[in-house]
Design a protein around this motif. Sequence first.
Motif, short mmCIF file in Angstrom:
data_model
loop_
_atom_site.label_atom_id
_atom_site.label_comp_id
_atom_site.label_asym_id
_atom_site.label_seq_id
_atom_site.Cartn_x
_atom_site.Cartn_y
_atom_site.Cartn_z
N LYS A 2 0.80 -1.22 0.00
CA LYS A 2 0.00 0.00 0.00
C LYS A 2 0.83 1.27 0.00
O LYS A 2 0.31 2.35 -0.26
CB LYS A 2 -0.94 0.00 1.21
CG LYS A 2 -1.96 -1.12 1.18
CD LYS A 2 -2.87 -1.07 2.39
CE LYS A 2 -3.90 -2.20 2.34
NZ LYS A 2 -4.79 -2.17 3.54
N SER A 3 2.13 1.16 0.31
CA SER A 3 2.97 2.36 0.33
C SER A 3 4.42 1.99 0.04
O SER A 3 4.93 1.01 0.57
CB SER A 3 2.87 3.07 1.69
OG SER A 3 3.24 2.19 2.74
N LEU A 4 5.05 2.79 -0.81
CA LEU A 4 6.41 2.53 -1.27
C LEU A 4 7.14 3.85 -1.43
O LEU A 4 6.61 4.79 -2.03
CB LEU A 4 6.38 1.78 -2.61
CG LEU A 4 7.69 1.61 -3.36
CD1 LEU A 4 8.63 0.65 -2.63
CD2 LEU A 4 7.43 1.12 -4.79
N ILE A 5 8.36 3.92 -0.88
CA ILE A 5 9.24 5.07 -1.14
C ILE A 5 10.37 4.59 -2.04
O ILE A 5 11.04 3.59 -1.75
CB ILE A 5 9.80 5.65 0.16
CG1 ILE A 5 8.70 6.34 0.97
CG2 ILE A 5 10.92 6.65 -0.14
CD1 ILE A 5 9.18 6.97 2.27
N LEU A 25 2.23 -1.17 -9.37
CA LEU A 25 1.74 -0.90 -8.03
C LEU A 25 0.83 0.32 -7.99
O LEU A 25 -0.17 0.34 -7.27
CB LEU A 25 2.93 -0.71 -7.08
CG LEU A 25 3.77 -1.96 -6.80
CD1 LEU A 25 4.99 -1.61 -5.96
CD2 LEU A 25 2.94 -3.03 -6.10
N ALA A 26 1.19 1.35 -8.76
CA ALA A 26 0.35 2.54 -8.81
C ALA A 26 -1.05 2.21 -9.32
O ALA A 26 -2.05 2.71 -8.81
CB ALA A 26 1.01 3.60 -9.68
N ARG A 31 0.41 3.91 -2.73
CA ARG A 31 0.96 5.26 -2.59
C ARG A 31 2.45 5.18 -2.87
O ARG A 31 3.19 4.48 -2.16
CB ARG A 31 0.72 5.80 -1.19
CG ARG A 31 1.31 7.18 -0.96
CD ARG A 31 1.21 7.60 0.50
NE ARG A 31 1.70 8.95 0.71
CZ ARG A 31 1.85 9.52 1.90
NH1 ARG A 31 1.54 8.85 3.00
NH2 ARG A 31 2.30 10.75 2.00
N ILE A 32 2.91 5.90 -3.87
CA ILE A 32 4.31 5.84 -4.28
C ILE A 32 4.93 7.23 -4.16
O ILE A 32 4.46 8.19 -4.78
CB ILE A 32 4.44 5.31 -5.72
CG1 ILE A 32 3.93 3.88 -5.79
CG2 ILE A 32 5.90 5.38 -6.18
CD1 ILE A 32 3.79 3.33 -7.17
N THR A 72 2.63 9.26 -6.67
CA THR A 72 1.74 10.05 -5.82
C THR A 72 2.38 11.36 -5.36
O THR A 72 1.73 12.41 -5.33
CB THR A 72 1.36 9.23 -4.56
OG1 THR A 72 0.91 7.94 -4.95
CG2 THR A 72 0.29 9.94 -3.77
N GLU A 73 3.66 11.31 -5.00
CA GLU A 73 4.34 12.46 -4.40
C GLU A 73 5.80 12.44 -4.80
O GLU A 73 6.41 11.39 -4.92
CB GLU A 73 4.21 12.41 -2.87
CG GLU A 73 4.90 13.54 -2.13
CD GLU A 73 4.85 13.37 -0.62
OE1 GLU A 73 5.57 14.12 0.09
OE2 GLU A 73 4.11 12.49 -0.13
#
Length: 246
Positions: A2-5, A25-26, A31-32, A72-73
């Motif tokens: 659900k979240s990846l940096i 994944l997106a 959330r990337i 995402t950001e």
Amino acid sequence: MKSLICVQPHPDDNEVGAGGLIAMLAQKGCRIVFVTVTDGRYGSSDPSLSPEALVDIRRHERLSAGRCLGVTEQVELGFEDAGEYDERDVVEALLPVLRRVRPEMVMTVDPWVPYEAHPDHQKVGRATAAAVLFAGNIAYPDAGAPCHIPQVGFYASSYPNAFVDVTRHWEAKMSAILAHQSQFVNAEWPLLQQYFEYQAAEYHRVLRSRSGLDELAGTATEARFAEAFKVLSTRQLHFFPAAVFS
């Protein structure tokens, strides 16, 4: 997931190393967050370009590439390309991002690749691994509340242990790479594209073999592509020499 940096030394590394997986994944709602450590100011051989102009060009290219993949950001740490910053500087800048986002995985370039000569790749990869370790303890209290990050993934690794079929997302990866026009829209691109496709086809061959599907290879009518990663649990990042064989 659900979240990846995704932490990249330069503005195009994430796309080259993991663009297919990121797009996949997106699409699934992950959330990337892209963290770009340096400004890429020296990534050109064109003497008519000033470093300052190239910084601006590459920022716009990076944002465009991120839109191709569904990022995402985007976070800029702002270190100078090939600059004199050290690993501790990157750790201190990266930790607040890790503790704010609290991702399920952090991904970066593998700094332990034999023959990797670029100091940005060496420093950023090692600093990112260290930041993942430090994120979960009381070090650097001004960077936010500690958080446990379960795993780290290294792309461009000589020791991959995970292979992901990205065939359906290959065009998105290529579009994101080509959004970096200052880096790839040149006479060298056909050779680079051929190399990317060859490497990804070889990774897919390994994936088929590991999945017990090698007998189907001869029936395939279209090219199949995969990306490869070295995935380690956070515990394997310290006092764990067997991690190289994981």
